[in-house]
Design a protein around this motif. Sequence first.
Motif, mmCIF file in Angstrom:
data_model
loop_
_atom_site.group_PDB
_atom_site.id
_atom_site.type_symbol
_atom_site.label_atom_id
_atom_site.label_comp_id
_atom_site.label_asym_id
_atom_site.label_seq_id
_atom_site.Cartn_x
_atom_site.Cartn_y
_atom_site.Cartn_z
ATOM 1 N N GLU A 1 -19.336 -37.917 -21.501
ATOM 2 C CA GLU A 1 -19.983 -36.905 -22.327
ATOM 3 C C GLU A 1 -21.499 -37.036 -22.185
ATOM 4 O OE1 GLU A 1 -18.606 -37.553 -26.281
ATOM 5 O OE2 GLU A 1 -16.552 -36.893 -25.856
ATOM 6 N N ARG A 2 -22.200 -35.955 -22.558
ATOM 7 C CA ARG A 2 -23.664 -35.938 -22.566
ATOM 8 C C ARG A 2 -24.261 -36.255 -21.193
ATOM 9 N NH1 ARG A 2 -22.177 -38.251 -27.346
ATOM 10 N NH2 ARG A 2 -22.467 -40.373 -26.589
ATOM 11 N N VAL A 3 -23.630 -35.725 -20.135
ATOM 12 C CA VAL A 3 -24.176 -35.881 -18.790
ATOM 13 C C VAL A 3 -24.501 -34.502 -18.215
ATOM 14 C CG1 VAL A 3 -23.106 -38.089 -18.226
ATOM 15 C CG2 VAL A 3 -21.829 -35.974 -17.848
ATOM 16 N N ILE A 4 -25.525 -34.480 -17.380
ATOM 17 C CA ILE A 4 -25.981 -33.231 -16.775
ATOM 18 C C ILE A 4 -25.806 -33.328 -15.265
ATOM 19 C CG2 ILE A 4 -27.954 -31.692 -16.412
ATOM 20 C CD1 ILE A 4 -29.130 -32.876 -19.039
ATOM 21 N N MET A 5 -25.126 -32.348 -14.681
ATOM 22 C CA MET A 5 -25.002 -32.271 -13.230
ATOM 23 C C MET A 5 -26.012 -31.254 -12.723
ATOM 24 S SD MET A 5 -23.414 -33.538 -10.628
ATOM 25 C CE MET A 5 -21.699 -34.029 -10.865
ATOM 26 N N VAL A 6 -26.962 -31.712 -11.912
ATOM 27 C CA VAL A 6 -27.920 -30.815 -11.264
ATOM 28 C C VAL A 6 -27.389 -30.563 -9.859
ATOM 29 C CG1 VAL A 6 -30.328 -30.416 -10.655
ATOM 30 C CG2 VAL A 6 -29.766 -31.900 -12.598
ATOM 31 N N ALA A 7 -27.132 -29.295 -9.525
ATOM 32 C CA ALA A 7 -26.342 -29.038 -8.323
ATOM 33 C C ALA A 7 -26.725 -27.738 -7.628
ATOM 34 C CB ALA A 7 -24.856 -28.983 -8.700
ATOM 35 N N THR A 8 -26.374 -27.672 -6.356
ATOM 36 C CA THR A 8 -26.327 -26.398 -5.651
ATOM 37 C C THR A 8 -24.960 -25.787 -5.946
ATOM 38 O OG1 THR A 8 -25.382 -27.411 -3.679
ATOM 39 C CG2 THR A 8 -27.798 -27.275 -3.797
ATOM 40 N N ILE A 9 -24.708 -24.612 -5.390
ATOM 41 C CA ILE A 9 -23.415 -23.966 -5.644
ATOM 42 C C ILE A 9 -22.264 -24.694 -4.965
ATOM 43 C CG2 ILE A 9 -24.362 -21.688 -6.107
ATOM 44 C CD1 ILE A 9 -23.559 -20.949 -3.196
ATOM 45 N N ALA A 10 -22.577 -25.801 -4.225
ATOM 46 C CA ALA A 10 -21.497 -26.629 -3.661
ATOM 47 C C ALA A 10 -20.656 -27.263 -4.760
ATOM 48 C CB ALA A 10 -22.091 -27.729 -2.780
ATOM 49 N N PHE A 11 -21.178 -27.281 -5.995
ATOM 50 C CA PHE A 11 -20.453 -27.902 -7.105
ATOM 51 C C PHE A 11 -19.911 -26.831 -8.054
ATOM 52 C CE2 PHE A 11 -20.355 -29.554 -11.476
ATOM 53 C CZ PHE A 11 -19.538 -30.659 -11.308
ATOM 54 N N GLY A 12 -18.681 -27.017 -8.503
ATOM 55 C CA GLY A 12 -18.194 -26.181 -9.591
ATOM 56 C C GLY A 12 -16.832 -25.577 -9.403
ATOM 57 N N MET A 13 -16.521 -25.090 -8.207
ATOM 58 C CA MET A 13 -15.235 -24.408 -8.031
ATOM 59 C C MET A 13 -14.087 -25.390 -8.233
ATOM 60 S SD MET A 13 -13.885 -22.087 -4.840
ATOM 61 C CE MET A 13 -15.157 -20.849 -5.006
ATOM 62 N N GLY A 14 -13.195 -25.060 -9.142
ATOM 63 C CA GLY A 14 -12.056 -25.920 -9.410
ATOM 64 C C GLY A 14 -12.339 -27.067 -10.352
ATOM 65 N N ILE A 15 -13.581 -27.169 -10.866
ATOM 66 C CA ILE A 15 -13.918 -28.238 -11.804
ATOM 67 C C ILE A 15 -13.356 -27.883 -13.171
ATOM 68 C CG2 ILE A 15 -15.810 -29.436 -12.974
ATOM 69 C CD1 ILE A 15 -15.439 -30.153 -10.012
ATOM 70 N N ASP A 16 -12.425 -28.682 -13.634
ATOM 71 C CA ASP A 16 -11.735 -28.371 -14.887
ATOM 72 C C ASP A 16 -12.231 -29.307 -15.995
ATOM 73 O OD1 ASP A 16 -10.077 -27.268 -16.733
ATOM 74 O OD2 ASP A 16 -8.232 -28.161 -15.969
ATOM 75 N N LYS A 17 -13.461 -29.089 -16.440
ATOM 76 C CA LYS A 17 -14.013 -29.835 -17.573
ATOM 77 C C LYS A 17 -14.162 -28.821 -18.703
ATOM 78 C CE LYS A 17 -18.022 -32.655 -19.012
ATOM 79 N NZ LYS A 17 -17.360 -33.899 -19.431
ATOM 80 N N PRO A 18 -13.310 -28.888 -19.706
ATOM 81 C CA PRO A 18 -13.279 -27.817 -20.710
ATOM 82 C C PRO A 18 -14.496 -27.761 -21.619
ATOM 83 C CG PRO A 18 -11.767 -29.582 -21.308
ATOM 84 C CD PRO A 18 -12.242 -29.891 -19.936
ATOM 85 N N ASP A 19 -15.206 -28.892 -21.779
ATOM 86 C CA ASP A 19 -16.269 -28.934 -22.791
ATOM 87 C C ASP A 19 -17.673 -28.853 -22.190
ATOM 88 O OD1 ASP A 19 -16.076 -31.388 -21.564
ATOM 89 O OD2 ASP A 19 -16.484 -32.552 -23.373
ATOM 90 N N VAL A 20 -17.816 -28.133 -21.068
ATOM 91 C CA VAL A 20 -19.162 -27.848 -20.547
ATOM 92 C C VAL A 20 -19.824 -26.878 -21.513
ATOM 93 C CG1 VAL A 20 -20.474 -26.794 -18.662
ATOM 94 C CG2 VAL A 20 -18.481 -28.231 -18.140
ATOM 95 N N ARG A 21 -20.909 -27.301 -22.145
ATOM 96 C CA ARG A 21 -21.526 -26.508 -23.206
ATOM 97 C C ARG A 21 -22.630 -25.580 -22.704
ATOM 98 N NH1 ARG A 21 -17.741 -27.415 -25.708
ATOM 99 N NH2 ARG A 21 -17.759 -25.195 -25.375
#
Length: 387
Positions: free
Chosen positions: A279-299
């Motif tokens: 919890e309380r972590v920040i991912m700084v990313a290009t669009i290479a990150f995200g597809m299929g990422i199943d983290k329900p509590d991204v605020r």
Amino acid sequence: MPHPEALEILQHTYGYSSFRGHQAEIIDAAITGEDTLVLMPTGGGKSLCYQIPALIRPGIGIVVSPLIALMQDQVSALQQLGIRAAFLNSTLNAEQKREFARDMHSGDMDLIYIAPERLLQTETLDWLRQFEISLIAIDEAHCVSQWGHDFRQDYLLLDRLQATFPDVPRMALTATATPRTKDEIIRNLALNEPKIFVSSFDRPNIHYSVAPKDDAKKQLIRFLLAHKENSGIVYCLSRKKVESTAEWLCSRGLDAMPYHAGLPAAERAANQARFLREERVIMVATIAFGMGIDKPDVRFVAHMDLPGSLEAYYQETGRAGRDGEPAQAWMVYGLNDVVQRSQFLDQSSAKEEHKRNERAKLESLLGWCEVTGCRRQALLDYFGDHL
């Protein structure tokens, strides 16, 4: 009424009490052998729509998936549920390929995930013809459209599946498609009079805010300090900017990690695992990150630069608030973003028609950034979903 066997699988295999939205109707259409087109927002439960009918119909289900990391994550999740699933891609060694083939021949397989490039090889199609195929699901189907935000040439050849497996129902699924993209998906995949299911694109728990760039780092830190108890994603256009932004946020006392395709694979995997677990972590990313990422509590999902299109923006922001709780989509943009995006297109080796389409989508996004009315209403209008 939901199909009784489908409801039993939903409850006893997946652990859900009831279907949501159009899920039951989509599953029923696939079970009866009809082609379908499914437009459902991120987090709406698309995967159940093809996994359950593939388990009910006799044979093996094929899932066409564009990303190796995505199919590996999905197969791992299915195996934990006791579903016999596997993937066929370039990461398998010779022994693993032989084991895959043995499981196929012994009937010890429910679902296989495969990239379009591998599936469309003549030897692969010829090999698969010997098996009974229950269903073919084409995930991220917007990739087949010149007007989709992530066009891939190999997807254009997937109409061959209709001739190769004429009696097998096909299901095309995407979270983002305008009316024009939808028509192109049906045509390019040669879907046979498909039943079309369109869920609302509205994500009422997401608040959209956009501002002109002034001092982007100061604007970002003000936003993040208001959300320092939450996890979220910060998107940047370049790898260099990802690394410098993550480093800068850490220097300001925030727990931030970089993610882009140029990082060593082990570092990318470790950062992704931390993001999913902590919890309380920040991912700084290009669009290479995200597809299929199943983290329900991204605020929150924050954009430091303009994405390429409204479709891309919608899909990226849709990674926030998958648990239905309030979430923020925050973006700053400036003229330099437009110039940089235009330069990318000018330097691209893509065909001129594709470049024109991309420029038109960038102009639509810029127009949306500058609306003075309700952003949600304008966003939904773009997808033909009128609030």
